[in-house]
Design an enzyme around this catalytic site. Structure first.
Site, mmCIF file in Angstrom:
data_model
loop_
_atom_site.group_PDB
_atom_site.id
_atom_site.type_symbol
_atom_site.label_atom_id
_atom_site.label_comp_id
_atom_site.label_asym_id
_atom_site.label_seq_id
_atom_site.Cartn_x
_atom_site.Cartn_y
_atom_site.Cartn_z
ATOM 1 N N LYS A 148 20.838 29.651 73.015
ATOM 2 C CA LYS A 148 19.760 29.972 71.385
ATOM 3 C C LYS A 148 18.766 28.517 71.308
ATOM 4 O O LYS A 148 17.441 28.802 70.451
ATOM 5 C CB LYS A 148 19.696 31.069 70.622
ATOM 6 C CG LYS A 148 20.038 32.006 71.144
ATOM 7 C CD LYS A 148 20.127 33.439 69.979
ATOM 8 C CE LYS A 148 20.213 34.912 70.308
ATOM 9 N NZ LYS A 148 20.363 35.736 69.124
ATOM 10 N N ARG A 205 21.654 43.543 60.234
ATOM 11 C CA ARG A 205 20.974 43.419 61.668
ATOM 12 C C ARG A 205 21.284 45.666 61.928
ATOM 13 O O ARG A 205 21.918 46.172 61.643
ATOM 14 C CB ARG A 205 21.784 43.171 62.855
ATOM 15 C CG ARG A 205 21.409 41.831 62.732
ATOM 16 C CD ARG A 205 19.939 41.194 62.690
ATOM 17 N NE ARG A 205 19.730 39.615 62.496
ATOM 18 C CZ ARG A 205 19.846 38.901 61.952
ATOM 19 N NH1 ARG A 205 19.037 39.645 60.829
ATOM 20 N NH2 ARG A 205 19.579 37.630 61.634
ATOM 21 N N PRO A 235 15.090 36.053 69.336
ATOM 22 C CA PRO A 235 15.130 36.479 70.393
ATOM 23 C C PRO A 235 16.519 35.939 70.931
ATOM 24 O O PRO A 235 17.252 35.613 70.897
ATOM 25 C CB PRO A 235 14.516 34.920 70.797
ATOM 26 C CG PRO A 235 13.646 34.576 69.902
ATOM 27 C CD PRO A 235 14.348 34.781 68.373
ATOM 28 N N GLU A 236 16.671 36.634 72.213
ATOM 29 C CA GLU A 236 17.702 36.445 72.759
ATOM 30 C C GLU A 236 17.954 34.830 73.453
ATOM 31 O O GLU A 236 16.903 34.316 74.018
ATOM 32 C CB GLU A 236 17.539 37.830 73.512
ATOM 33 C CG GLU A 236 17.698 38.898 73.673
ATOM 34 C CD GLU A 236 18.979 39.481 72.405
ATOM 35 O OE1 GLU A 236 20.604 39.591 72.892
ATOM 36 O OE2 GLU A 236 18.100 40.564 72.142
ATOM 37 N N ASN A 263 20.997 40.790 69.187
ATOM 38 C CA ASN A 263 20.575 42.452 69.290
ATOM 39 C C ASN A 263 20.255 43.459 70.124
ATOM 40 O O ASN A 263 20.814 44.222 70.084
ATOM 41 C CB ASN A 263 19.947 42.646 67.798
ATOM 42 C CG ASN A 263 20.581 43.411 66.963
ATOM 43 O OD1 ASN A 263 22.049 43.421 66.645
ATOM 44 N ND2 ASN A 263 19.595 44.218 65.845
#
Length: 281
Positions: free
Chosen positions: A51, A252, A2-3, A167
């Site tokens: 986060k 990633r 999650p962002e 990402n």
């Protein structure tokens, strides 16, 4: 993963539902916390830091949780069916009117509220900090430029530099800067803009579940390059390239437009290799 805006929105909703409320149920289904029972505690508040999530109680303790790759908090009314399997629940905090369930929270810890720095003190400035000011921006810029010999995409993801970019925003910030994710930080013409763009995009989406960097919310129009591998760039029509950035478990998937984002880059991945990389994002 999650962002930061996803975690921020979850924290905002949990705070609205739980703050000032007495817990009638407070289960922590984690091996280290199985004997803890938070029933009878009053929730003082919930806040996100990058986060990370911190839920504070009236006994001077905080519950720290981190979403990692697949964690989430859900809110329900009593008696409602959960949207994820019960065996994935790691925390259940219920008041008379709301039930908050934390699913797949691999990082879960109870600690004194005055010791929260032990779990979030290593982070760079939180891009969604309500008290963000010029000093926060300057500190983020200092940490960013100190990584001068590192790749831009990796530095954007480094939470010790500034907290909140994942990402999705890494890919979009690189596109809007017009730079390949593999550009070294020392070659970024305007480092302050990289910090400002990161904060701007997170702010733009922090109060809604939809994440748009293009200004559009229509299906397939929300992002410039993220998850648009092999599709046409909205600006120049070149096909979006897909590659992998980082090593080992830190690798990633990367998306970029070879024409709009000049600079160093690996050979793009195609077919099965691209699908494998996407599964590890």
């Amino acid at each position: 993963m999650p962002e930061g805006d996803t975690v921020y929105l979850a924290g905002k909703r949990l705070h609205a539902a739980l703050a000032g409320q007495l817990l009638v149920r407070g289960e922590l289904r984690h091996p280290r916390l199985a004997e803890e029972n938070l029933a009878g505690r009053t929730v003082l508040g919930v806040r996100s830091v990058g986060k990370h999530m911190l839920t504070r109680f009236d006994d001077g303790r905080s519950l720290h949780s981190h979403f990692r790759m697949d964690g989430s908090w859900h809110l329900y009314r009593p008696g409602m069916a959960w949207r994820r399997p019960a065996y994935e629940a790691r925390a259940v905090l219920a008041t008379a009117e709301r039930v908050a369930v934390g699913f797949a929270l691999h990082d879960l810890e109870l600690l004194p509220t005055d010791a929260e720095d032990r779990v979030v003190g290593h982070l760079g400035p939180d891009l969604l900090d309500p008290e963000w000011d010029d000093a926060h921006a300057a500190e983020a810029l200092r940490r960013f430029t100190a990584r001068r010999d590192h790749e831009l995409g990796l530095v954007l993801l480094e939470q010790r530099v500034m907290a909140g970019v994942g990402n999705l925003y890494k890919a979009e910030v690189c596109f809007l800067l017009g730079l390949s994710p593999w550009t070294l930080v020392r070659d970024v013409p305007d480092p302050a803009r990289a910090v400002a763009l990161s904060r701007e995009l997170l702010l733009r989406n922090k109060d809604r579940p939809e994440q748009s960097t293009t200004g559009e919310l229509g299906r397939g129009r929300q992002h410039w390059v993220f998850e648009r591998g092999r599709q046409r760039c909205f600006r120049c029509g070149t096909r979006i390239a897909v590659g992998e950035q980082g090593d080992g478990v830190y690798a990633r998937i990367a998306y970029w437009c070879p024409r709009c984002q000049p600079g160093p880059s690996p050979a793009p991945l195609h077919g099965a290799a691209a699908r494998t990389a996407r599964s590890r994002r």
